[in-house]
Structure formats: structure tokens, C-alpha cells
Design a protein around this motif. Structure first.
Motif, PDB file in Angstrom:
ATOM      1  N   UNK A 235     -61.346  58.760  -2.975  1.00  0.00           N
ATOM      2  CA  UNK A 235     -62.230  57.721  -3.486  1.00  0.00           C
ATOM      3  C   UNK A 235     -63.326  58.232  -4.414  1.00  0.00           C
ATOM      4  N   UNK A 236     -63.641  59.525  -4.345  1.00  0.00           N
ATOM      5  CA  UNK A 236     -64.746  60.074  -5.112  1.00  0.00           C
ATOM      6  C   UNK A 236     -66.107  59.791  -4.517  1.00  0.00           C
ATOM      7  N   UNK A 237     -66.149  59.293  -3.297  1.00  0.00           N
ATOM      8  CA  UNK A 237     -67.421  58.938  -2.662  1.00  0.00           C
ATOM      9  C   UNK A 237     -68.156  60.184  -2.180  1.00  0.00           C
ATOM     10  N   UNK A 238     -69.463  60.238  -2.420  1.00  0.00           N
ATOM     11  CA  UNK A 238     -70.305  61.299  -1.847  1.00  0.00           C
ATOM     12  C   UNK A 238     -70.406  61.088  -0.351  1.00  0.00           C
ATOM     13  N   UNK A 239     -70.249  62.158   0.411  1.00  0.00           N
ATOM     14  CA  UNK A 239     -70.278  62.043   1.870  1.00  0.00           C
ATOM     15  C   UNK A 239     -71.164  63.130   2.469  1.00  0.00           C
ATOM     16  N   UNK A 240     -71.693  62.822   3.631  1.00  0.00           N
ATOM     17  CA  UNK A 240     -72.541  63.754   4.381  1.00  0.00           C
ATOM     18  C   UNK A 240     -72.110  63.697   5.829  1.00  0.00           C
ATOM     19  N   UNK A 241     -71.850  64.867   6.417  1.00  0.00           N
ATOM     20  CA  UNK A 241     -71.439  64.952   7.817  1.00  0.00           C
ATOM     21  C   UNK A 241     -72.678  65.082   8.689  1.00  0.00           C
ATOM     22  N   UNK A 242     -72.844  64.130   9.586  1.00  0.00           N
ATOM     23  CA  UNK A 242     -73.992  64.116  10.473  1.00  0.00           C
ATOM     24  C   UNK A 242     -73.808  65.068  11.646  1.00  0.00           C
ATOM     25  N   UNK A 243     -74.917  65.564  12.163  1.00  0.00           N
ATOM     26  CA  UNK A 243     -75.009  66.356  13.404  1.00  0.00           C
ATOM     27  C   UNK A 243     -73.753  67.189  13.709  1.00  0.00           C
ATOM     28  N   UNK A 244     -73.418  68.094  12.813  1.00  0.00           N
ATOM     29  CA  UNK A 244     -72.259  68.952  13.005  1.00  0.00           C
ATOM     30  C   UNK A 244     -72.492  69.853  14.215  1.00  0.00           C
ATOM     31  N   UNK A 245     -71.618  69.750  15.209  1.00  0.00           N
ATOM     32  CA  UNK A 245     -71.755  70.606  16.388  1.00  0.00           C
ATOM     33  C   UNK A 245     -70.574  71.545  16.570  1.00  0.00           C
ATOM     34  N   UNK A 246     -69.423  71.206  16.016  1.00  0.00           N
ATOM     35  CA  UNK A 246     -68.245  72.073  16.149  1.00  0.00           C
ATOM     36  C   UNK A 246     -68.194  73.082  15.004  1.00  0.00           C
ATOM     37  N   UNK A 247     -68.408  74.339  15.332  1.00  0.00           N
ATOM     38  CA  UNK A 247     -68.351  75.379  14.307  1.00  0.00           C
ATOM     39  C   UNK A 247     -66.947  75.555  13.765  1.00  0.00           C
ATOM     40  N   UNK A 248     -65.935  75.060  14.487  1.00  0.00           N
ATOM     41  CA  UNK A 248     -64.564  75.144  13.995  1.00  0.00           C
ATOM     42  C   UNK A 248     -64.378  74.331  12.707  1.00  0.00           C
ATOM     43  N   UNK A 249     -65.255  73.358  12.477  1.00  0.00           N
ATOM     44  CA  UNK A 249     -65.135  72.523  11.286  1.00  0.00           C
ATOM     45  C   UNK A 249     -65.799  73.147  10.065  1.00  0.00           C
ATOM     46  N   UNK A 250     -66.549  74.218  10.262  1.00  0.00           N
ATOM     47  CA  UNK A 250     -67.255  74.838   9.141  1.00  0.00           C
ATOM     48  C   UNK A 250     -66.306  75.255   8.019  1.00  0.00           C
ATOM     49  N   UNK A 251     -65.168  75.905   8.316  1.00  0.00           N
ATOM     50  CA  UNK A 251     -64.258  76.251   7.217  1.00  0.00           C
ATOM     51  C   UNK A 251     -63.748  75.037   6.449  1.00  0.00           C
ATOM     52  N   UNK A 252     -63.587  73.903   7.115  1.00  0.00           N
ATOM     53  CA  UNK A 252     -63.152  72.687   6.419  1.00  0.00           C
ATOM     54  C   UNK A 252     -64.195  72.260   5.394  1.00  0.00           C
ATOM     55  N   UNK A 253     -65.463  72.275   5.811  1.00  0.00           N
ATOM     56  CA  UNK A 253     -66.542  71.881   4.902  1.00  0.00           C
ATOM     57  C   UNK A 253     -66.659  72.884   3.757  1.00  0.00           C
ATOM     58  N   UNK A 254     -66.556  74.167   4.071  1.00  0.00           N
ATOM     59  CA  UNK A 254     -66.652  75.198   3.043  1.00  0.00           C
ATOM     60  C   UNK A 254     -65.543  75.048   2.012  1.00  0.00           C
TER      61      UNK A 254
END
Length: 449
Positions: A235-254
Motif C-alpha cells: 500500500x505504501x503506507x507509513x507504519x510504526x510498530x508499537x511496544x515491540x517486546x519480541x526481539x525475534x522481530x528485530x531482524x524483520x524490522x531491520x
């Protein structure tokens, strides 16, 4: 007539240089009409009506900008309200907060509801306050109008929010909302946990914290974040992930950032301060969603902050009455999930940051500069010419013990109760005026842009 209304003379101040870097230096900061008009040498003449000389153990900081706060008024003012929330925030060095669209009644999902929220907040705000809108099923036609009315973006859930009046979006509804928000280059902020994975996980009931943790597994966050990234790509929408607690998701964001997805992420003081192994059974003051995870996960979140994958640290201040924490039975399944931390967030983060070798300038970056940038508050988040004179006098070496009953939050419930922390806010200044915690409200209502 003096050149300045006010001057701060500090042997230590975290200022922003012309290249955007934050440095700690000795300086004098000149203020006129609520704005910073000069940053000069510490011993330069201070032609001001009032000069504030900081003590040798104090550091001058820009006021913190907390972009994730549940004030809950109107409708659940017994949980918190604008008077108590903004007072606690000021006591903790926060000079700007952005209020979440729930758990107030009505939720901020239309311009009419936004008008109600603003009318309630205006006479009570002790600091500057802005507002998020909400994206819920059926309100896509309201999103553009709320954007034009000045909300800073839109929050959505991908599973039950905890309150029935703010329902989650289905995958199709999420994509529809994202396409609409992208059409005016808005921002969608997402509580990213997968509903089906949590439904299929172990029951959350009982006093056992390990059982509650198992009911909100890392996989729920990881899957939901991957889905949000994919939808943002479509969609091209700007997104922000709230209260990230799972460090396993860090590589996905990176990886998403590297691929050009317009994504940012935050974490919270409680994820950086506590570890699941330390939480006693029945200690429901630690219940929040997503949950506090293990010590190795906490270490990885700190590394992600250091690496710049996680952009900001915000409180997710989510208070409630003492009764709703169900200390009488200590059942994690029925207790309200949320941690109140407005007044102690700076001390909590700084206590752990300094132990890990970070500077107070790093903390300013995560909790003031980056949060201001995220929501486009160009006059906030820095000590520099042209910025609002929102300032904090901070004693980074002063230790104290948190006592929940002494905090300015409405209810004496805190996961930090009896915890020793380092770093004391001695005064907070908003637009060049010292905030009187017991005096009249002096905050302003902010709009995007």
C-alpha cells in the motif's frame, strides 16, 4: 530591556549541533517568548531578566516527548485523567505527550470524538498534549477528516484491544485503512500481535507468570509484524510498530528498513528494565500486552536500540484502578494489562542505559529527539536555536527508591514500586516557564504540522 527573558547556565547540557548530532557540553541557553534564541558559551554574558544556574551535579536536557500515553479521559477518568497524567509526566521530565485514542469513552475515532477529547483536555493539561486518532472497522470515511483536524496518525489493533468500544481490524480492513491513510501520507501505528496464534496458545489464567508469558508468545508478534510489513509494501503506507517486546522481530524490522519500507518501531521502559525470570507469581502489576519477556530478550532489545533498528522509547502508560489489577487473587488472566510509568520512565531507562555504557545523550535521542521527529514536532526534542524552551534539570547521579503512593499518577499502582533507580528530575520547564506541579495548567493542545 534584557535581550532574553530567561537564561540557563549549565556546566553540562545535551545540545543538538548543526549537523543534528547530540553532544554534552557546557553552555548558556537564552530564552525569549518561550523559544530558545541562543546557545552560547557557559561563561559568556547572560543578558537575561532571570538566570538559572544549574548545580554541578545537574544536566540540562530537552523535555521528553512521549508519543504513547493512555490518559483515559473522558469515560475512565478514575483510571487516569489529563490533570493527573500531565502532572506525573511533568514530574518525570516529559513536556509533551500524545494521547492514545482508547481507553477513553468515546474513543477518538471521529472528529466529533476528537472535539470531545480536546474540550476535556484543554483546561487540565499541565504540559503540551496532542492526539492520535483510531482506525477501527467502519471508520475509513472518517480518517481523512481526522487527519485534517490535526491528529498525529491512527492507531489500530490486530486483536481484541481490551475494551469492546475499540475493535480490531481484520486483514482486509487493515489493508483498506492503510490505502486510505497512504492517500494523504498519514501514519498508521499498530498493536501487532496475531489474534489466531494467541487464541491457539496456552490459557493465560492463574497466578503463574510463566503461564501468562506462554499465552502471548513471541510468534504472535513476529507474525503480525511480518503481516504489517507486507501490507505496507503493498500500500505504501507509513507504519510504526508499537511496544515491540519480541526481539525475534528485530531482524524483520531491520530488513524492511533496508528494503525501503517506511517503518519505525518503539519499545518501552518495562521491556528494557524487567525480565520474566524475576516476576513473582501473582505480581499482576507486571502484566502488560505484549508481555515482559526473558533477560536474553531484554539484552537483544537494548542491542536493537544501539543499532538504530528500534527508533524510540515511550512509556505505553496504561494505568488502571488498584482493583482492576486484582491483587486480591493475583490472577494474570483477569487482571488489567498495562503499566503506569509516566513519572519514572526517564529514571528507569537511564538507570539501565548507564549500566550498559550508554550516555544521557543517547537517552535524549530515544525519548525526545526521535519521538518528536516521528510525529513531526519540529520545535520539540532538542536544545537548539528555534526550538521550544521545553527543558529539564536532571540530576543523573541522584538515587532514589520509587514508592507508588508518592507518584503523581491517579492510582498507586506501579511495577517500579520499591525499585531503586538513578536519575532525578529537579525541575521541568515548558515554553520557558517552570511547571508548578500544584499550580494552574499551562500546557497547549498540539496538532499535526
Amino acid at each position: 530591556m534584557s535581550a532574553w527573558d530567561l537564561a540557563f547556565r549549565a556546566r553540562r547540557a545535551v545540545v543538538t549541533a548543526a549537523d543534528g548530532s547530540r553532544i554534552e557540553t557546557a553552555c548558556t541557553v537564552g530564552v525569549r517568548d518561550g523559544r530558545i534564541v541562543a546557545v552560547v558559551g557557559h561563561d559568556d554574558p547572560a543578558d537575561a531578566d532571570v538566570v538559572v544556574d544549574l548545580a554541578d551535579d545537574e544536566v540540562l536536557l530537552p523535555g521528553l516527548v512521549d508519543t504513547h500515553v493512555h490518559v483515559n479521559e473522558p469515560g475512565r477518568t478514575e483510571w487516569e485523567g489529563f490533570a493527573s497524567a500531565t502532572t506525573a509526566a511533568a514530574a518525570g521530565g516529559i513536556t509533551t505527550l500524545i494521547d492514545m485514542p482508547l481507553n477513553s469513552i468515546p474513543s477518538t475515532v471521529s472528529t466529533d470524538a476528537l472535539d470531545v477529547k480536546r474540550a476535556v483536555a484543554e483546561p487540565k493539561a499541565r504540559i503540551d498534549v496532542g492526539f492520535w486518532g483510531g482506525a477501527v472497522p467502519g471508520n475509513v470515511p472518517d480518517l481523512r477528516a481526522m487527519h485534517e483536524a490535526g491528529v498525529f496518525g491512527f492507531k489500530c489493533f490486530l486483536l481484541h484491544s481490551g475494551v469492546d468500544e475499540f475493535p480490531p481490524l481484520s486483514p482486509d480492513e487493515l489493508e483498506e485503512a492503510m490505502r486510505e491513510i497512504a492517500s494523504f501520507d498519514g501514519l498508521l501505528i499498530v498493536h501487532a500481535e496475531d489474534a489466531q496464534i494467541i487464541a491457539d496458545s496456552e490459557n493465560a489464567g492463574g497466578r503463574d507468570y510463566a503461564g501468562f508469558l506462554a499465552s502471548r508468545p513471541r510468534a504472535a508478534e513476529n507474525t503480525a509484524i511480518a503481516d504489517v510489513i507486507a501490507a505496507s509494501q503493498r500500500t505504501g503506507c507509513r507504519v510504526h510498530i508499537l511496544h515491540l517486546s519480541s526481539a525475534d522481530a528485530v531482524p524483520l524490522v531491520a530488513a524492511a528498513k533496508k528494503d525501503g519500507v517506511r517503518i519505525t518501531a518503539e519499545t518501552c521502559p518495562h521491556y528494557l528494565s524487567f525480565a520474566a525470570e524475576e516476576i513473582a507469581d501473582g505480581a499482576t502489576q507486571f502484566k502488560c500486552c505484549p508481555p515482559i519477556r526473558e533477560a536474553d530478550n531484554r539484552d537483544a532489545l537494548w542491542q536493537a536500540l544501539s543499532d538504530g533498528v528500534i527508533d524510540t522509547v515511550v512509556t505505553d502508560h496504561s494505568p488502571c484502578t488498584t482493583e482492576l489489577k486484582r491483587f486480591d487473587i493475583g490472577d494474570f488472566g483477569v487482571a488489567w494489562g498495562g503499566i503506569a510509568s509516566l513519572q519514572v520512565s526517564l529514571a528507569a531507562v537511564w538507570s539501565e542505559a548507564r549500566r550498559r555504557g550508554h550516555s544521557v545523550a543517547d537517552v535524549v535521542g530515544w525519548m525526545s529527539a526521535a519521538t518528536a521527529a516521528q510525529v513531526g514536532l519540529e520545535t520539540k526534542g532538542a536544545i537548539a536555536v528555534g526550538k521550544d524552551a521545553d527543558l529539564v534539570v536532571f540530576a543523573p547521579d541522584q538515587e532514589f527508591v520509587v514508592h507508588a503512593e508518592e507518584l503523581r499518577h491517579r492510582n498507586p499502582v506501579s511495577a517500579y514500586d520499591d525499585r531503586a533507580v538513578t536519575g532525578c528530575v529537579r525541575s521541568t520547564w515548558l515554553a520557558g516557564r517552570r511547571v508548578d506541579l500544584d499550580g494552574p495548567a499551562q500546557g497547549r493542545l498540539l496538532t499535526r504540522g
